[in-house]
Design a protein around this motif. Structure first.
Motif, mmCIF file in Angstrom:
data_model
loop_
_atom_site.group_PDB
_atom_site.id
_atom_site.type_symbol
_atom_site.label_atom_id
_atom_site.label_comp_id
_atom_site.label_asym_id
_atom_site.label_seq_id
_atom_site.Cartn_x
_atom_site.Cartn_y
_atom_site.Cartn_z
ATOM 1 N N LEU A 23 0.831 -1.210 0.000
ATOM 2 C CA LEU A 23 0.000 0.000 0.000
ATOM 3 C C LEU A 23 0.863 1.256 0.000
ATOM 4 C CD1 LEU A 23 -2.915 -1.166 2.316
ATOM 5 C CD2 LEU A 23 -2.895 -0.959 -0.180
ATOM 6 N N ALA A 24 2.037 1.192 0.615
ATOM 7 C CA ALA A 24 2.946 2.345 0.577
ATOM 8 C C ALA A 24 3.378 2.640 -0.854
ATOM 9 C CB ALA A 24 4.161 2.093 1.478
ATOM 10 N N THR A 25 3.626 1.582 -1.631
ATOM 11 C CA THR A 25 4.023 1.812 -3.035
ATOM 12 C C THR A 25 2.876 2.422 -3.823
ATOM 13 O OG1 THR A 25 3.343 -0.377 -3.873
ATOM 14 C CG2 THR A 25 5.598 -0.183 -3.023
ATOM 15 N N ARG A 26 1.652 2.030 -3.489
ATOM 16 C CA ARG A 26 0.508 2.507 -4.272
ATOM 17 C C ARG A 26 0.066 3.907 -3.859
ATOM 18 N NH1 ARG A 26 -1.590 -1.403 -7.360
ATOM 19 N NH2 ARG A 26 -3.676 -0.503 -7.524
ATOM 20 N N ARG A 27 0.237 4.208 -2.570
ATOM 21 C CA ARG A 27 -0.226 5.509 -2.087
ATOM 22 C C ARG A 27 0.888 6.557 -2.114
ATOM 23 N NH1 ARG A 27 -4.291 4.646 2.090
ATOM 24 N NH2 ARG A 27 -5.691 3.016 1.334
ATOM 25 N N GLY A 28 2.136 6.096 -2.269
ATOM 26 C CA GLY A 28 3.242 7.049 -2.204
ATOM 27 C C GLY A 28 3.413 7.644 -0.820
ATOM 28 N N THR A 29 3.077 6.850 0.194
ATOM 29 C CA THR A 29 3.121 7.323 1.580
ATOM 30 C C THR A 29 3.736 6.250 2.463
ATOM 31 O OG1 THR A 29 1.054 8.509 1.190
ATOM 32 C CG2 THR A 29 1.695 8.198 3.483
#
Lengths: 377, 334
Positions: A319-325
């Motif tokens: 999810l970090a890769t997808r949200r950029g967060t």
């Protein structure tokens, strides 16, 4: 050769889907609460990161680890658009305690216990028709070990789709013995902070659907590059920098990456002084001081979810890769000296473009697993 | 259910698209720590004086502070390594970095766990011994064996019900075929205790068995003698499906020995195994639980060592279990 992650499910103290958990992490919401599972007068530690789902507050019940496992697997399958019949799909479950809590309640309180319920295959057969099921009791590296073996199955041509999962509920012999052993009594799990006093357990389950290659048009969450696994053969419970260094090298080699390619490290970060200094020390030797990847430790908010913790970190990395967060390490204000050169995310979530993520999971018995994940764009 | 690759010789799809022949995996050593027994041929009826006695056989410096499952496992591992030519005066003589450990046990720490809950109820956690910490995790035995012999490869513990022992042998072959290890020590262990006896209604094995697996090429390179070849494996909904998956299409005829649970007579829907003599190790040893499949493989080694004819089919699990596993073992030459 990378493999596609096409479905995800997770439950923890801070959310009942991967997205809810990720949002909680980014908002700095912790699952920490007063210990609900046991008679607190018997323990020094009075807090944990439990899933608050017991039918009667204050009365523990058997079968919770199995219940969450089924929920996480069901969610991951639905997420992947899979019809849910796993007759030909291997399911690899990593766990530290299996249904140990159910055995404890049987022994103490006489609640019924079926030996068939001690491994998860029975529930997976009943719910999903699965027969190629494996319960790996590989301590806190279990679910990433299971992920490694899933990649081997696909590589060997024995499966095109594999479900990998992890689950654990609090058990009192494990919670109590850890409580007995830790010098201090932690009020919270505070990885890499000088105030860290040790580990506190959490509860949760997690599942992913891994495919050789996604179907045409199917959503690919991320690509799994490789998982390295090994054993320190050094100490029953303490980590060994040599073993961790070896598993990192192995994971990089299998994934075809070097330390300079890593954008994010999901730390094991169990909050014990030994883990934190060892893990930070190894990574400090690997990455350029102050210029390495961003790092975070989800156990600061989920507690240590034991067997599933590695895979939960991996799902959060996806999810970090997808949200950029990248979520912060909650409670980190004064890092241990070994972590001085590491770019630990502090205070609030950090915006970052993540291409390659590394996920650490280390367990009792000196077993280590490190996964390398690549963003799918 | 799905049959795994071609009797254990599955091709491996490589990154360059070439299909390389995967590595055939053989058994090169077996060792027992089973009450009353010394060598694997006794599993099939050979008789010797003496034999392992857990009352006297689990002492010594290296056993101190170890749980019973680890002690039994250590007692079985050393003779297995010795049998494989991997243990000498200086201890383990193989390559620790490329040696995996796989342990199968369904009830290995159950007695510790139950005992700890009693202590907490009586004395609070302050009554617990700090030395008990490793015993709260089922992988304690695999860790103990790895530490004792410096085995730093993959370290895997299966707690997978009646099929667990055969499953462990399957995954041992898997880590070798995948190149994660060159050698694997596979252990089946079930220590006895009050809680286990109460749960099962009968005392469990109270013993351990160990095998050494390695690639055929690796064994040949170091001049070790293959004793059995690990063939096809399946974990399926019932016995008929599992057996069919590992035996169908074999040119070599029916197996010479069928190691199974119960008397081997076909239950409805389970299907017979024509031509094979059925043998149940548990008739003599009692419930073997997670150790059964590994014991079956040790018995297969004895079968081939004695020059007996035919492959060995091992099945574990039955009607009422979540699955049945079947594993075919063929002679030293495959």
């Amino acid at each position: 050769m990378s493999r596609d992650i096409v479905g995800m499910g997770a439950v923890a103290s801070i959310g009942s889907t991967p997205e809810e958990i990720f949002d909680s992490l980014c908002a700095g919401r912790t699952g920490l609460a007063g210990l609900r599972a046991f008679d607190t007068t018997k323990y020094r530690a009075k807090r944990a990161y439990e899933i608050d789902d017991r039918a009667r507050p204050g009365a523990d019940e058997p079968g919770r680890a199995t219940r969450w496992l089924k929920a996480a697997v069901g969610r991951a399958l639905a997420d992947a658009g899979h019809p849910g019949d796993l007759a030909d799909v291997p399911v690899l479950v990593g766990t530290t305690l299996q249904e140990q809590r159910s055995a404890e309640l049987w022994w103490k309180e006489g609640t019924p216990l079926d030996t068939a319920g001690l491994h998860f295959g029975t529930a997976l057969r009943e719910t999903f028709g699965a027969t190629r099921t494996y319960t790996f009791a590989n301590a806190c590296a279990a679910s990433l070990y299971a992920l490694a073996m899933a990649t081997d199955l696909i590589e060997a041509g024995e499966a095109d789709t594999v479900v990998v999962a992890g689950t654990d509920a609090l058990g009192e012999s494990a919670f109590g013995t850890l409580d007995r052993v830790q010098n201090d009594v932690p009020e919270a799990l505070r990885p890499f902070d000088r105030s860290h006093k040790g580990m506190l357990m959490g509860e949760g389950a997690v599942a992913v659907v891994v495919r050789r290659a996604a179907a045409p048009g199917q959503r690919v969450y991320a690509r799994l590059r490789a998982v390295g696994v090994n054993c320190d053969a050094h100490h029953p419970t303490a980590p060994d920098p040599a073993g961790i260094t070896r598993v990192l090298r192995d994971a990089y080699r299998r994934a075809g990456v070097g330390p300079e390619d890593i954008d994010l490290v999901m730390l094991h970060g169990s909050g014990t002084p030994k883990n934190d200094t060892t893990e930070a020390g190894v990574l400090s030797a690997l990455f350029e001081p102050g210029a390495g990847p961003l790092m975070t430790a989800v156990k600061s908010m989920t507690g240590h979810t034991l067997g599933g913790s590695g895979l939960l970190s991996l799902v959060m990395a996806v999810l970090a890769t997808r949200r950029g967060t990248v979520p912060p390490v909650l409670g980190l204000t004064d890092p241990v000296p070994e972590a001085a050169g590491l770019r630990l995310v502090r205070h609030q979530a950090a915006a970052a473009r993540i291409g390659i993520a590394q996920v650490d999971a280390f367990g009792f018995g000196g077993i280590n697993a490190v996964a390398i994940l690549e963003a799918a764009r | 259910m799905r049959r795994d690759g071609h009797d254990g010789t599955a091709g491996t799809e490589r990154a360059d698209g070439r299909r390389a022949a995967a590595r055939e995996v053989v058994v090169t050593g077996a060792g027992l720590a089973v009450p009353g027994l010394t060598l694997p041929d006794e599993l099939l009826g050979a008789v010797r004086e003496g034999g392992f006695d857990p009352h006297t056989g689990l002492t010594g410096r290296e056993m101190r502070h170890k749980d019973r499952g680890s002690r039994l496992a250590l007692r079985a591992t050393e003779p297995a390594l010795r049998d494989a030519g991997l243990y000498g005066e200086d201890g383990f003589g193989g390559d620790g970095d490329t040696t995996a450990v796989l342990v199968s046990s369904n009830f290995g720490i159950l007695d510790s766990v139950c005992a700890f809950t009693d202590i907490i109820a009586r004395d609070t956690v302050t009554g617990l011994s700090p030395l008990g910490l490793p015993q709260t995790s089922s992988n304690v035995t695999a860790g103990s064996v790895a530490m004792r012999h410096g085995l730093r490869g993959p370290n895997i513990t299966l707690c997978n019900g009646p099929t667990s022992g055969l499953d462990a042998v399957y995954w041992a072959r898997g880590v070798i075929a995948a190149g994660r290890a060159e050698t694997a020590v596979v252990i089946g262990v079930e220590p006895a205790g009050d809680a286990v006896t109460k749960l099962l209604g009968a005392p469990v094995l109270d013993g351990a068995v160990a095998l050494v697996l390695e690639s055929r090429t690796g064994a040949e390179a170091r001049g070790a003698r293959a004793r059995a070849t690990v063939g096809g494996y399946a974990r399926a909904a019932d016995r008929a499906a599992a057996v069919a998956a590992v035996t169908s299409g074999r040119a070599a005829g029916p197996p010479g020995l069928w190691l199974t649970e119960g008397d081997g007579s076909p239950a409805p829907g389970q299907g017979p195994v024509p031509g094979a003599a059925a043998f149940d190790l548990q008739a003599r040893l009692g419930p073997c639980a997670g150790a059964l499949g590994v014991l079956q493989c040790a018995a297969a080694v004895a079968h081939f060592d004695a020059g007996r004819d035919g492959a060995v089919l091992a099945t574990a699990g039955g009607a009422g279990d979540d699955a049945v596993a079947a594993l075919l073992l063929t002679g030293p030459r495959g």
